[in-house]
Design a protein around this motif. Structure first.
Motif, mmCIF file in Angstrom:
data_model
loop_
_atom_site.group_PDB
_atom_site.id
_atom_site.type_symbol
_atom_site.label_atom_id
_atom_site.label_comp_id
_atom_site.label_asym_id
_atom_site.label_seq_id
_atom_site.Cartn_x
_atom_site.Cartn_y
_atom_site.Cartn_z
ATOM 1 N N ARG A 29 0.576 -1.284 -0.218
ATOM 2 C CA ARG A 29 -0.078 -0.055 0.051
ATOM 3 C C ARG A 29 0.819 1.157 -0.057
ATOM 4 O O ARG A 29 0.513 2.178 -0.621
ATOM 5 N N ARG A 30 1.959 1.416 0.681
ATOM 6 C CA ARG A 30 2.755 2.428 1.005
ATOM 7 C C ARG A 30 3.438 2.819 -0.415
ATOM 8 O O ARG A 30 3.329 3.849 -1.159
ATOM 9 N N MET B 26 0.807 4.201 -2.616
ATOM 10 C CA MET B 26 0.607 5.531 -2.542
ATOM 11 C C MET B 26 1.614 6.478 -3.053
ATOM 12 O O MET B 26 1.414 7.521 -3.497
ATOM 13 N N THR C 217 1.148 6.882 -6.777
ATOM 14 C CA THR C 217 0.088 7.391 -7.168
ATOM 15 C C THR C 217 0.276 8.943 -7.061
ATOM 16 O O THR C 217 0.004 9.626 -7.861
ATOM 17 N N GLN C 218 1.095 9.430 -5.923
ATOM 18 C CA GLN C 218 1.385 10.801 -5.802
ATOM 19 C C GLN C 218 2.178 11.186 -6.842
ATOM 20 O O GLN C 218 2.117 12.395 -7.374
#
Length: 196
Positions: free
Chosen positions: A105-106, A109, A112-113
């Motif tokens: 997930r990290r 994240m 995505t950014q």
């Protein structure tokens, strides 16, 4: 044959064997001639289409849909629409999802950014009303963005050289960068350390 049947057949068709409704019947009132004529017409039409279009023809919905999606992706109405993402992923036919679907997930994240530009960089924070300026606090560049940090902020030159082999990366080459290396770069910069 009863005398009525040949008279009916004669009245039913003209000299070519076709009646006013376009149906072909022989003297015995069978459909063989009609079916043969329809089949011949269809074969001729198919042959004309094939000679005009080529060997491989026909609607391929998936290809058409991808082509239309790519066209819309390139020609979004507003210049600001998805600018960052289009810079990082200029083609909709990319393999980004194949790479990131099994990531943590990290890491998802982070990527995505990076790909969207929706990150805690001054450009985005200013647009959201959380920063006073868009400028880079490290080099006074007028705009601190993912593009600036990844491409040419002097503070991150050494990290850029270690990971990508160059101290400056032009925006037009961002899409060529390995997604794992992008995440690794931003982890090393500690730009998203507030999530750690």
């Amino acid at each position: 044959m009863p005398p009525l049947l040949p008279n009916l057949a004669k009245e039913f068709r003209d000299a070519t064997g076709q009646n006013s409704k376009g149906i072909y019947l022989d003297s015995k009132l069978t459909w063989c001639k009609h079916v043969e004529n329809i089949t011949n017409k269809a074969t001729k039409t198919l042959a004309m289409c094939r000679s005009t279009i080529g060997r491989n023809w026909g609607l391929k919905p998936k290809e058409w849909g991808l082509r239309e999606h790519q066209k819309k992706w390139r020609t979004r109405k507003k210049k600001s629409d998805c600018r960052q993402t289009k810079m990082m992923l200029p083609s909709i036919r990319n393999k980004a999802w194949n790479f990131i679907q099994n990531w943590t997930r990290r890491d998802v994240m982070y990527i995505t950014q990076i790909l969207t530009g929706h990150a805690c960089v001054n450009k985005h924070l200013k647009e959201m009303g959380f920063a006073d300026t868009k400028a880079c606090e490290h080099c006074n560049d007028p705009i601190e963005s993912i593009e600036h940090i990844l491409g040419d902020c002097p503070k991150y030159n050494q990290i850029r050289v270690n990971i990508f082999g160059n101290n400056i990366i032009l925006a037009k080459h961002f899409w060529e960068l390995n997604l794992r290396d992008l995440v690794k770069f931003f982890k090393k910069t500690k730009r998203f350390s507030y999530f750690e």
